[in-house]
Design a protein around this motif. Structure first.
Motif, PDB file in Angstrom:
ATOM      1  N   UNK A  78     -46.960 -34.831  27.799  1.00 28.68           N
ATOM      2  CA  UNK A  78     -46.095 -35.610  29.682  1.00 28.68           C
ATOM      3  C   UNK A  78     -45.509 -35.427  29.771  1.00 28.68           C
ATOM      4  N   UNK A  79     -44.096 -34.888  29.860  1.00 28.37           N
ATOM      5  CA  UNK A  79     -42.777 -34.729  30.042  1.00 28.37           C
ATOM      6  C   UNK A  79     -42.565 -33.087  30.581  1.00 28.37           C
ATOM      7  N   UNK A  80     -43.440 -32.012  29.036  1.00 28.65           N
ATOM      8  CA  UNK A  80     -43.284 -30.635  29.182  1.00 28.65           C
ATOM      9  C   UNK A  80     -44.300 -29.919  29.984  1.00 28.65           C
ATOM     10  N   UNK A  81     -45.693 -30.906  29.161  1.00 29.57           N
ATOM     11  CA  UNK A  81     -46.596 -29.631  29.732  1.00 29.57           C
ATOM     12  C   UNK A  81     -46.939 -29.279  31.230  1.00 29.57           C
ATOM     13  N   UNK A  82     -46.642 -30.117  32.423  1.00 31.45           N
ATOM     14  CA  UNK A  82     -46.458 -29.631  33.579  1.00 31.45           C
ATOM     15  C   UNK A  82     -45.907 -28.960  33.828  1.00 31.45           C
ATOM     16  N   UNK A  83     -44.689 -28.739  32.432  1.00 32.45           N
ATOM     17  CA  UNK A  83     -43.506 -27.771  33.503  1.00 32.45           C
ATOM     18  C   UNK A  83     -44.040 -25.957  33.204  1.00 32.45           C
ATOM     19  N   UNK A  84     -45.286 -26.233  32.032  1.00 26.43           N
ATOM     20  CA  UNK A  84     -45.868 -25.187  31.628  1.00 26.43           C
ATOM     21  C   UNK A  84     -46.483 -23.644  32.055  1.00 26.43           C
ATOM     22  N   UNK A  85     -45.943 -22.663  32.103  1.00 25.52           N
ATOM     23  CA  UNK A  85     -45.702 -21.855  32.965  1.00 25.52           C
ATOM     24  C   UNK A  85     -47.340 -20.325  32.634  1.00 25.52           C
ATOM     25  N   UNK A 132     -51.463 -18.507  27.716  1.00 23.71           N
ATOM     26  CA  UNK A 132     -50.330 -18.939  26.910  1.00 23.71           C
ATOM     27  C   UNK A 132     -49.492 -20.201  27.007  1.00 23.71           C
ATOM     28  N   UNK A 133     -50.094 -21.135  27.401  1.00 23.88           N
ATOM     29  CA  UNK A 133     -49.423 -22.646  27.785  1.00 23.88           C
ATOM     30  C   UNK A 133     -49.567 -23.081  26.449  1.00 23.88           C
ATOM     31  N   UNK A 134     -51.232 -22.819  26.034  1.00 24.64           N
ATOM     32  CA  UNK A 134     -51.583 -22.937  24.565  1.00 24.64           C
ATOM     33  C   UNK A 134     -50.224 -22.977  23.510  1.00 24.64           C
ATOM     34  N   UNK A 135     -50.359 -21.844  23.415  1.00 26.47           N
ATOM     35  CA  UNK A 135     -49.469 -21.292  22.881  1.00 26.47           C
ATOM     36  C   UNK A 135     -47.672 -21.761  22.619  1.00 26.47           C
ATOM     37  N   UNK A 136     -47.037 -21.569  24.125  1.00 25.00           N
ATOM     38  CA  UNK A 136     -46.014 -22.310  23.958  1.00 25.00           C
ATOM     39  C   UNK A 136     -45.773 -23.860  23.451  1.00 25.00           C
TER      40      UNK A 136
END
Length: 709
Positions: free
Chosen positions: A223-230, A235-239
């Motif tokens: 909840x803290x990090x996923x919304x900030x992934x670009x 790419x978001x899955x990998x990050x």
């Protein structure tokens, strides 16, 4: 912020575990010393146990392709699976042979071995919470062949491999599954069992604690990090996977440090506790029995009511669900064992020299640890279905029971093979070559009888423990609201000096255990009387006619060293330690392109034959292998024959035999080696010998944390 959040969760879980650990450590020590003083009767097994079966052995090694996330490219890698079942990755086979450091080591605890990109994507698409990938979405990597192998973990980094053929994929998948099974193997202990608490495997316990931390930490991080992934979905899955892996590694490190410190504190206190126990053991036992009687008088009516209304009606259905796949798996173990022993007898009939016998015995000595040979046994257990029970009794997954039964299958196979080896080795002295075949047949019959007895005993113990592990947590959850408030008042009945060894919570759990154990024992006895699953009745007594058998050695017999079963290999010393004998067959051919280094094109000449020899050569002639990295056919250079099968064909031409469904892996049945003079195929299994046995009526108390890998 993320670091502080992680530390908070680790401290919370370890603080709760630390209080429990320190309490139960003293109780476990009390039970251990009491068992040592009073003794306890265990059922006498008929099969022998080997002390260190994998000494100087390795499981498997071979070359395949691995996807490197750093360069986003596929590269050839040499994988080595040693006796620890950790997977070591090397740049090449030559790097491994020179003793260079590995590129990495994979501990398979908590992983799942997948062979389908669709299955992997289904797990991956749920990794970002509310963000859902469409079914047609392309993955962030493309496998260059049709035969991927993926090690998936809910928190740690994923590992991607691929091979050239379906046969290779099946073999590597069996090896990977065995690595996962071995790494996940904690003894099947429920939370009310304490005897083996002190001897809990450290790494196994640490993995459980780390996963308990991640169960609560992971959703908050998401909840803290996923919304900030670009970036795009891939790419978001990998990050997110890289972030999750980094956090999980730190959680493992911190959990290990705190667990080791906790264990050290308890070990320092152990001598003082041991001395107090041995001095006041009689008084402690008397005090515990007095408190136990008081607690049972209070809680027994509630327990009996719960057992009658919500436990007894379901015991038989749960037992039947467990018995069906388990019995099929153990039956498959017996069939494979019989086939391999018959092959030894058949080969001895053709050549009764001690050298040939040593060669054949050396082939089957590691049968239990052969992932491909044992795969058909393990697959029977995969059919275990506990649907409905999972909602009622809050059983998270049947995997803990599946893997425990599979480990027991492997143990029983190794016990049977080891016993056969000891019997044959003992019978060699004073017997002529003409009597050798009859001697081996008698040893085979004795081992099968002993296996029938022990497999029945082991299965019934597994059923009882599995039922307790399913039912007891459910009963404690139902009884706690009404019974737990009254327990603290019984602490006043315990002397302060004895309070570390007597816990009223444990006594309450023992009362629950004893009340339901009667019904479980009765259900298992009724199943044995029906004989539907080849279980022997407890009421019949088996006398041990092989008292001298248990005086034989526990170590593995070196057939190759004593009888010259394996030629061209130095025994003992530095060479034997550097070049460990490999259980799954493979030889190394220098100067051959990468696809020929793969496990499939290597005939099984050192250990147990796994395929029909010659099949790999036929596959190569019918279709040229393609290098998946360069996407060009690999042409075979002209020259003198350097393959085993080609040389044999030149020396002894043989008629070509068309084999039906030759692509299927053998499951312990006899395989015809190319060039062999014998073409006998034996597949009949003798009837089970009617045996009977006794089991211990006492129930041992052990410890278990729920395996949430």
């Amino acid at each position: 912020m993320q670091v502080d959040l992680m530390k908070t969760h680790v401290i919370t879980v370890m603080a709760e575990f630390g209080r429990f650990y320190e309490q139960q450590y003293a109780v476990a020590l009390f039970n251990s010393v009491r068992y040592e003083i009073e003794g306890g009767g265990n059922t006498q097994t008929q099969l022998l146990h080997r002390k260190d079966p994998l000494k100087n052995k390795s499981i498997f090694s071979g070359s395949l392709f691995q996807y490197l996330e750093e360069s986003k490219k596929w590269r050839s890698r040499f994988l080595y699976v040693g006796d620890s079942y950790n997977i070591s990755l090397y740049e090449s086979k030559a790097a491994h042979d020179r003793g260079l450091h590995s590129k990495g080591v994979i501990n398979c605890a908590g992983y799942r071995a997948l062979t389908s990109m669709e299955e992997y994507l289904g797990l991956l698409n749920n990794s970002l919470g509310d963000t859902k990938a469409k079914s047609a979405s392309a993955p962030f990597l493309k496998c260059p062949t049709q035969f991927p192998l993926i090690l998936w973990h809910p928190y740690a980094r994923h590992h991607y491999f691929c091979v050239m053929t379906e046969k290779e994929q099946k073999k590597w998948h069996a090896v990977f599954q065995d690595c996962v099974r071995h790494s996940n193997n904690g003894e099947s202990r429920s939370s009310i069992f304490y005897e083996q608490f002190i001897n809990l495997n450290g790494s196994w316990c640490i993995n459980i604690l780390a996963n308990l931390v991640m169960e609560t930490l992971h959703p908050e991080l998401k909840n803290l990090i996923v919304p900030r992934l670009k970036g795009k979905l891939q790419q978001r899955q990998r990050d997110w996977m890289l972030i999750s892996d980094a956090v999980y590694r730190q959680v493992l490190s911190q959990t290990k440090t705190q667990h080791e410190a906790l264990a050290q504190v308890c070990e320092v206190e152990r001598p003082r506790l041991d001395s107090a126990l041995r001095t006041d053991m009689d008084q402690i036992i008397t005090s515990k029995e007095h408190v136990s009687a008081k607690i049972r008088a209070l809680v027994l009516p509630c327990i009996e009511q719960l057992v009658r209304s919500k436990v007894q009606p379901y015991i038989h259905s749960i037992l039947e669900a467990l018995m069906e796949p388990t019995s099929r798996g153990f039956s498959e173990v017996r069939d494979i064992l019989f086939s391999e022993l018959v092959e030894v007898s058949k080969n001895t009939m053709n050549d009764s020299s001690r050298e040939k016998l040593g060669e054949h015995m050396d082939k089957i000595s590691m049968l239990a640890f052969h992932p491909v040979k044992m795969q058909s046994c393990y697959e029977k257990m995969e059919a275990l279905n506990l649907e409905g029970l999972q909602q009622r009794c809050d059983v998270s997954s049947p995997s803990v029971f599946i893997q425990r039964a599979q480990i027991l299958m492997r143990q029983q196979m190794d016990n049977a093979v080891h016993t056969f080896e000891q019997l044959v080795h003992q019978s060699l002295d004073g017997h002529s070559a003409e009597d050798l075949c009859k001697t081996i047949q008698r040893c085979q019959d004795r081992v099968l009888k002993k296996y029938d007895h022990d497999s029945s005993t082991v299965r019934k113990k597994f059923f009882r423990e599995a039922l307790l592990q399913i039912i007891i947590p459910y009963m404690l959850k139902q009884l706690s609201p009404s019974c737990s408030p009254d327990l603290p008042k019984f602490k006043e009945l315990i002397f302060e000096d004895f309070s570390r060894f007597i816990l009223v919570e444990n006594i309450f759990e023992e009362a629950v255990l004893q009340s339901v154990s009667k019904d479980i024992m009765m259900a298992v006895k009724e199943a044995a009387v029906q004989r539907r699953h080849n279980l022997y009745r407890d009421s019949m007594v088996l006398t041990n006619s092989d008292l001298n058998l248990h005086l034989l050695g526990e170590d593995t017999i070196d057939w190759a060293g004593q009888f010259g079963g394996v030629k061209g290999e130095k025994q003992g010393g530095e060479m034997a330690n550097r070049k460990r004998k490999q259980i799954v067959s493979m030889i190394h051919l220098d100067g051959i392109p990468l696809p020929y280094e793969s496990c499939q094109e290597i005939p099984g000449v050192d250990c147990i034959p796994e395929e029909y020899e010659g099949q790999a050569g036929q596959d190569l002639e019918s279709k040229k292998p393609v290098n998946p990295v360069q996407h060009v056919p690999i042409e075979k250079e002209p020259g003198s024959p350097d393959g085993v099968n080609e040389i044999r064909d030149l020396i002894n031409p043989v008629l070509e035999v068309v084999e039906k469904d030759s692509s299927q892996l053998t499951n312990g049945m006899l395989s015809l080696e190319e060039g062999s003079e014998s073409a006998i195929s034996l597949s009949s299994t003798p009837d089970h010998y009617p045996l009977c046995h006794t089991t211990s009526q006492g129930s041992s108390r052990k410890y278990n944390s729920e395996f949430r890998l």
